[in-house]
Design a protein around this motif. Sequence first.
Motif, PDB file in Angstrom:
ATOM      1  N   TYR A   1       0.046  -0.499  -7.158  1.00 42.57           N
ATOM      2  CA  TYR A   1      -0.152  -0.253  -5.741  1.00 42.57           C
ATOM      3  C   TYR A   1      -0.850   1.096  -5.537  1.00 42.57           C
ATOM      4  N   ALA A   2      -1.664   1.180  -4.496  1.00 44.99           N
ATOM      5  CA  ALA A   2      -2.421   2.397  -4.225  1.00 44.99           C
ATOM      6  C   ALA A   2      -2.372   2.722  -2.737  1.00 44.99           C
ATOM      7  N   PHE A   3      -2.199   3.995  -2.450  1.00 42.34           N
ATOM      8  CA  PHE A   3      -2.084   4.493  -1.084  1.00 42.34           C
ATOM      9  C   PHE A   3      -2.895   5.782  -0.958  1.00 42.34           C
ATOM     10  N   ALA A   4      -3.249   6.130   0.270  1.00 37.92           N
ATOM     11  CA  ALA A   4      -3.917   7.411   0.501  1.00 37.92           C
ATOM     12  C   ALA A   4      -3.286   8.112   1.691  1.00 37.92           C
ATOM     13  N   VAL A   5      -3.334   9.424   1.651  1.00 36.27           N
ATOM     14  CA  VAL A   5      -2.878  10.283   2.744  1.00 36.27           C
ATOM     15  C   VAL A   5      -4.088  11.061   3.242  1.00 36.27           C
ATOM     16  N   CYS A   6      -4.249  11.137   4.567  1.00 36.68           N
ATOM     17  CA  CYS A   6      -5.366  11.889   5.148  1.00 36.68           C
ATOM     18  C   CYS A   6      -4.842  12.994   6.054  1.00 36.68           C
ATOM     19  N   PRO A   7      -4.559  14.173   5.488  1.00 38.53           N
ATOM     20  CA  PRO A   7      -4.148  15.293   6.341  1.00 38.53           C
ATOM     21  C   PRO A   7      -5.332  15.856   7.108  1.00 38.53           C
ATOM     22  N   GLY A   8      -5.027  16.548   8.195  1.00 38.95           N
ATOM     23  CA  GLY A   8      -5.992  17.426   8.835  1.00 38.95           C
ATOM     24  C   GLY A   8      -5.709  18.838   8.380  1.00 38.95           C
TER      25      GLY A   8
END
Length: 234
Positions: free
Chosen positions: A164-171
């Motif tokens: 499984y693969a996920f991404a996080v997009c912070p500002g």
Amino acid sequence: MNILLTGASRGIGAATLKALTEAGHRVVGHSSKGGDGIVAADLGDPDAPRRLWEAAYDSLDGRIDVLVNNAGIFEAVADNASDEDWHAAWTRTMQVNLQASADLCRHAIAHWRSHDHKGRIVNVASRAGYRGDSPMHWHYAASKAGMIAMTKTIARGYAAEGIYAFAVCPGFTASEMVEEYLASRGGPGLLADIPLGRPATTDEIAEVIRWLAIDAPASATGAVIDANGASYVR
């Protein structure tokens, strides 16, 4: 869980290392210079990801369950720079932010497939991958957009095998010393772009990473989690 975490010496990485170890997981951290319990590897070197993977593999007794790609650089280059400087900046940013992450993902997937293990990848991207960045950071935004696309490709390609693969997009993200951070990044002008009224804290981003690495349901694979105080919504 046995976890390899890149960029673990400061900021989001240090907060994530703390969150994961306090939850009882075994974590091999990485930074460019190393440190107490942290493996040194310069991800600007194309051979470094394999060496890092092998060092973590040995330290974790031959099993890695989760890869967190957090390491990255944010270095400016002007659009009117010399061709030599422009190309050097793009090459370095793509190598560190995207290629090294891709190489580590590849090593992780090969490990899990060869051992018939399930595994998880969490890639720390950026809102810049969707909304772009400053005129000095074309290359940074492009590298993060590539990381998002890579995450989705891995999720689609390997979900049936339990990978499984996920991404996080912070500002904008700051430690608890927010006032000092704001002063260094333009103060009130920065806050005006964040409906929440403040940057995210490193602990908040670390909690998103921890949840994706450990607790997120399998059906969430391919998800990209925004954590930017509604400064970019889609």
